[in-house]
Design a protein around this motif. Structure first.
Motif, PDB file in Angstrom:
ATOM      1  N   GLU A  62      -2.297   1.165 -10.536  1.00 32.97           N
ATOM      2  CA  GLU A  62      -1.591   0.275 -11.445  1.00 32.97           C
ATOM      3  C   GLU A  62      -0.326  -0.290 -10.802  1.00 32.97           C
ATOM      4  OE1 GLU A  62      -2.687  -0.924 -14.244  1.00 32.97           O
ATOM      5  OE2 GLU A  62      -4.515   0.239 -13.962  1.00 32.97           O
ATOM      6  N   VAL A  63       0.373   0.529 -10.020  1.00 35.32           N
ATOM      7  CA  VAL A  63       1.552   0.024  -9.308  1.00 35.32           C
ATOM      8  C   VAL A  63       1.138  -1.037  -8.292  1.00 35.32           C
ATOM      9  CG1 VAL A  63       3.424   0.653  -7.735  1.00 35.32           C
ATOM     10  CG2 VAL A  63       2.902   2.113  -9.699  1.00 35.32           C
ATOM     11  N   LYS A  64       0.029  -0.772  -7.604  1.00 31.35           N
ATOM     12  CA  LYS A  64      -0.457  -1.744  -6.615  1.00 31.35           C
ATOM     13  C   LYS A  64      -0.808  -3.069  -7.294  1.00 31.35           C
ATOM     14  CE  LYS A  64      -2.887  -0.210  -3.212  1.00 31.35           C
ATOM     15  NZ  LYS A  64      -3.987   0.357  -2.373  1.00 31.35           N
ATOM     16  N   ARG A  65      -1.473  -3.019  -8.410  1.00 31.83           N
ATOM     17  CA  ARG A  65      -1.796  -4.241  -9.143  1.00 31.83           C
ATOM     18  C   ARG A  65      -0.523  -4.971  -9.585  1.00 31.83           C
ATOM     19  NH1 ARG A  65      -6.486  -5.752 -11.748  1.00 31.83           N
ATOM     20  NH2 ARG A  65      -5.169  -6.439 -13.485  1.00 31.83           N
ATOM     21  N   GLY A  66       0.460  -4.211 -10.048  1.00 28.66           N
ATOM     22  CA  GLY A  66       1.703  -4.836 -10.474  1.00 28.66           C
ATOM     23  C   GLY A  66       2.435  -5.504  -9.322  1.00 28.66           C
ATOM     24  N   LEU A  67       2.468  -4.842  -8.184  1.00 27.91           N
ATOM     25  CA  LEU A  67       3.112  -5.424  -7.010  1.00 27.91           C
ATOM     26  C   LEU A  67       2.370  -6.666  -6.536  1.00 27.91           C
ATOM     27  CD1 LEU A  67       4.000  -2.169  -5.031  1.00 27.91           C
ATOM     28  CD2 LEU A  67       5.638  -3.795  -6.003  1.00 27.91           C
ATOM     29  N   SER A  69       0.824  -1.215   0.000  1.00 28.04           N
ATOM     30  CA  SER A  69       0.000   0.000   0.000  1.00 28.04           C
ATOM     31  C   SER A  69       0.852   1.257   0.000  1.00 28.04           C
ATOM     32  CB  SER A  69      -0.926   0.004   1.222  1.00 28.04           C
ATOM     33  OG  SER A  69      -1.809  -1.077   1.213  1.00 28.04           O
ATOM     34  N   PHE A  70       1.881   1.264   0.826  1.00 27.07           N
ATOM     35  CA  PHE A  70       2.745   2.435   0.909  1.00 27.07           C
ATOM     36  C   PHE A  70       3.564   2.601  -0.366  1.00 27.07           C
ATOM     37  CE2 PHE A  70       6.953   4.201   2.030  1.00 27.07           C
ATOM     38  CZ  PHE A  70       6.549   5.472   2.416  1.00 27.07           C
ATOM     39  N   MET A  71       4.131   1.508  -0.862  1.00 26.77           N
ATOM     40  CA  MET A  71       4.982   1.613  -2.041  1.00 26.77           C
ATOM     41  C   MET A  71       4.214   2.001  -3.289  1.00 26.77           C
ATOM     42  SD  MET A  71       8.037   1.439  -1.233  1.00 26.77           S
ATOM     43  CE  MET A  71       8.801   1.256  -2.836  1.00 26.77           C
ATOM     44  N   SER A  72       2.958   1.556  -3.384  1.00 28.31           N
ATOM     45  CA  SER A  72       2.158   1.936  -4.544  1.00 28.31           C
ATOM     46  C   SER A  72       1.858   3.433  -4.532  1.00 28.31           C
ATOM     47  CB  SER A  72       0.871   1.121  -4.592  1.00 28.31           C
ATOM     48  OG  SER A  72       0.093   1.320  -3.434  1.00 28.31           O
ATOM     49  N   TRP A  73       1.713   3.995  -3.333  1.00 28.20           N
ATOM     50  CA  TRP A  73       1.531   5.446  -3.214  1.00 28.20           C
ATOM     51  C   TRP A  73       2.842   6.188  -3.461  1.00 28.20           C
ATOM     52  CZ3 TRP A  73       3.900   8.434   0.699  1.00 28.20           C
ATOM     53  CH2 TRP A  73       3.524   9.779   0.736  1.00 28.20           C
ATOM     54  N   LEU A  74       3.939   5.730  -2.830  1.00 26.34           N
ATOM     55  CA  LEU A  74       5.212   6.437  -2.930  1.00 26.34           C
ATOM     56  C   LEU A  74       5.748   6.442  -4.353  1.00 26.34           C
ATOM     57  CD1 LEU A  74       7.399   7.866  -1.179  1.00 26.34           C
ATOM     58  CD2 LEU A  74       8.565   5.649  -1.059  1.00 26.34           C
ATOM     59  N   GLY A  75       5.674   5.297  -5.027  1.00 23.00           N
ATOM     60  CA  GLY A  75       6.198   5.219  -6.383  1.00 23.00           C
ATOM     61  C   GLY A  75       5.187   5.526  -7.463  1.00 23.00           C
ATOM     62  N   GLY A  76       3.886   5.370  -7.130  1.00 25.54           N
ATOM     63  CA  GLY A  76       2.856   5.531  -8.151  1.00 25.54           C
ATOM     64  C   GLY A  76       2.129   6.850  -8.133  1.00 25.54           C
ATOM     65  N   ASP A  77       2.203   7.568  -7.004  1.00 26.10           N
ATOM     66  CA  ASP A  77       1.422   8.807  -6.889  1.00 26.10           C
ATOM     67  C   ASP A  77       2.240  10.049  -6.567  1.00 26.10           C
ATOM     68  OD1 ASP A  77      -1.191   7.898  -7.469  1.00 26.10           O
ATOM     69  OD2 ASP A  77      -1.343   6.997  -5.479  1.00 26.10           O
ATOM     70  N   VAL A  78       3.382   9.902  -5.889  1.00 25.87           N
ATOM     71  CA  VAL A  78       4.123  11.103  -5.461  1.00 25.87           C
ATOM     72  C   VAL A  78       5.586  11.086  -5.898  1.00 25.87           C
ATOM     73  CG1 VAL A  78       2.589  11.524  -3.502  1.00 25.87           C
ATOM     74  CG2 VAL A  78       4.630  10.105  -3.166  1.00 25.87           C
ATOM     75  N   ARG A  79       5.955  10.180  -6.808  1.00 26.67           N
ATOM     76  CA  ARG A  79       7.285  10.153  -7.415  1.00 26.67           C
ATOM     77  C   ARG A  79       8.407  10.051  -6.379  1.00 26.67           C
ATOM     78  NH1 ARG A  79       6.363  15.093 -11.651  1.00 26.67           N
ATOM     79  NH2 ARG A  79       5.725  16.056  -9.698  1.00 26.67           N
ATOM     80  N   GLY A  80       8.146   9.287  -5.295  1.00 33.10           N
ATOM     81  CA  GLY A  80       9.146   9.157  -4.252  1.00 33.10           C
ATOM     82  C   GLY A  80      10.148   8.047  -4.477  1.00 33.10           C
ATOM     83  N   THR A  81       9.836   7.131  -5.380  1.00 35.45           N
ATOM     84  CA  THR A  81      10.734   6.036  -5.727  1.00 35.45           C
ATOM     85  C   THR A  81      10.293   5.489  -7.082  1.00 35.45           C
ATOM     86  OG1 THR A  81      11.757   3.989  -4.900  1.00 35.45           O
ATOM     87  CG2 THR A  81       9.381   4.211  -4.600  1.00 35.45           C
ATOM     88  N   SER A  82      11.004   4.498  -7.565  1.00 30.26           N
ATOM     89  CA  SER A  82      10.646   3.854  -8.830  1.00 30.26           C
ATOM     90  C   SER A  82       9.224   3.289  -8.731  1.00 30.26           C
ATOM     91  CB  SER A  82      11.641   2.728  -9.113  1.00 30.26           C
ATOM     92  OG  SER A  82      11.289   1.994 -10.244  1.00 30.26           O
TER      93      SER A  82
END
Length: 400
Positions: free
Chosen positions: A169-174, A147-160
């Motif tokens: 989409e990042v959450k689905r991929g993870l 949940s956190f990584m999908s937000w950090l990387g998918g919504d606020v450009r904090g990581t890949s």
């Protein structure tokens, strides 16, 4: 394999220690690698010895995917082998994160081969682990905090992959990778135990909010369960999730896990009297348990700075209360057990959030200095939980 709800508690100790093993690309695109940065790899024997006096004999560790697989489908297990040997030397039970925020340089959760690569890694890890340790239970967290990584990387450009508006989409991929990884591991060892680790949050409306706003905040709060719902096949069943993939539910809980939205405002956790919008941890744990009916672990909790002991007192009180309510709480992990720097600003002051502070030196790994107020509070919390009487309603009997 018996259903998760009837399987036994596998943990060597209720109180656990977590070593920060992040190996992600930070917001500037720089790779961080915290196991050597904090000195844990260099001082693992000392670290494990230090745990004994506090009865912390179960630990969370990570394999660091970006370091293990420099070339696709080729794995270097030498560091993990050394860590396993240290665990055996000191009688430490190790729980393993396969992916703790970091991916290889050529991979992101949006890559079409991400799930295939991750499943191959999971299969190879279990094969390697069973060659090293044929006996005993293997406890794995495939991907930490989806949940956190999908937000950090998918919504606020904090990581890949450094996106905005792509959190779903990042959450689905993870989760596609997570599910395929679980299936791959259980092909090798059907008895692998799965420990999820997701943030436990509460988003509240502003005082006096209208009904529509209250419903919106309740919906946002419920989104924290999307990843676990996918794992169980309740949401996006095309990803292959199954009810039997639910085993032990880990939740990460920090002082900033409850907030108002629009504008963002963190709910104070230590007001006296208590802030009316702060929901006690026991109630959040009860909500999660009611949703899934699985045993629960508090897989991460800590507080930076001088409030460490006060936070620890609260955690002990709330965990004791949860046990008395009949919630099958199987453990609490102090995370991080060692101090750490900021992911994005490594040259700034460290967080001061561990049981041991780090004293930097130019010619070696950081020295460890025990934060004595935190240690005293931990011992008191351990006593409080030990003395908690677990009631025996039908809810609890299945997990006793």
């Amino acid at each position: 394999m018996p259903p998760a709800t009837t399987r036994s508690n596998p943990f060597q100790s209720f109180w656990m220690a977590g070593y920060e093993c992040t190996d992600q690309l930070n917001c500037f695109g720089n790779r961080v690698d915290f196991l050597p940065l904090t000195g844990h790899l260099q001082l693992i024997d000392q670290d494990y010895q230090d745990l004994q006096q506090y009865n912390l004999t179960t630990v969370r560790e990570g394999i660091r995917w970006s370091q293990i697989e420099k070339v696709p489908y080729q794995y270097d297990w030498s560091t993990v082998r050394d860590m396993l040997a240290a665990g055996r030397r000191h009688g430490i039970q190790q729980l393993w994160d396969i992916c703790h925020f970091g991916y290889p340089d050529d991979m992101t959760p949006l890559h079409p081969l991400f799930a295939r690569r991750f499943a191959a890694l999971c299969r190879a890890f279990v094969q390697f682990y069973r060659d090293e340790q044929p006996e005993g239970e293997l406890i794995v967290t495939p991907i930490n905090e989806v949940s956190f990584m999908s937000w950090l990387g998918g919504d606020v450009r904090g990581t890949s992959p450094y996106c905005v508006g792509q959190g779903w989409e990042v959450k689905r991929g993870l989760m596609r990778a997570y599910i395929e990884g679980v299936a791959a591991m259980r092909e090798v060892d059907p008895n692998v135990r799965i420990l999820t680790t997701e943030p436990l949050i509460n988003i509240v409306p502003k005082p006096g909010a209208k009904r529509a706003e209250r419903q919106r905040m309740a919906e946002y709060t419920s989104h924290q369960f999307q990843s676990v719902d996918m794992l169980a096949g309740r949401l996006c069943p095309e990803l292959g999730g199954r009810p039997e993939y639910l085993d032990m539910l880990g939740f990460n809980f920090y002082y900033d896990n409850q907030w108002e939205l629009d504008p963002h405002h963190r709910i104070p956790w230590n007001d006296q009297p208590a802030h009316p919008q702060w929901k006690p941890l026991r109630h959040l744990l009860a909500m999660a348990h009611e949703r899934y009916g699985c045993p629960i672990v508090l897989t991460e909790t800590s507080h930076p700075g001088v409030d460490r002991p006060v936070w620890m007192e609260m955690i002990g009180r709330e965990c004791a209360a949860a046990l008395k309510m009949g919630i099958p709480l199987w453990g609490v992990c102090l995370y991080p057990i060692l101090d750490r720097p900021d992911w994005d600003f490594l040259d700034r002051e460290w967080h001061r959030s561990g049981l041991w502070d780090a004293v930097l030196r130019p010619d070696g790994p950081p020295l460890r200095v025990l934060h004595e107020p935190y240690a005293k509070a931990l011992l008191a919390a351990q006593q409080q939980v030990q003395h908690a009487t677990v009631r025996k309603p039908a809810l609890a009997e299945a997990f006793s």
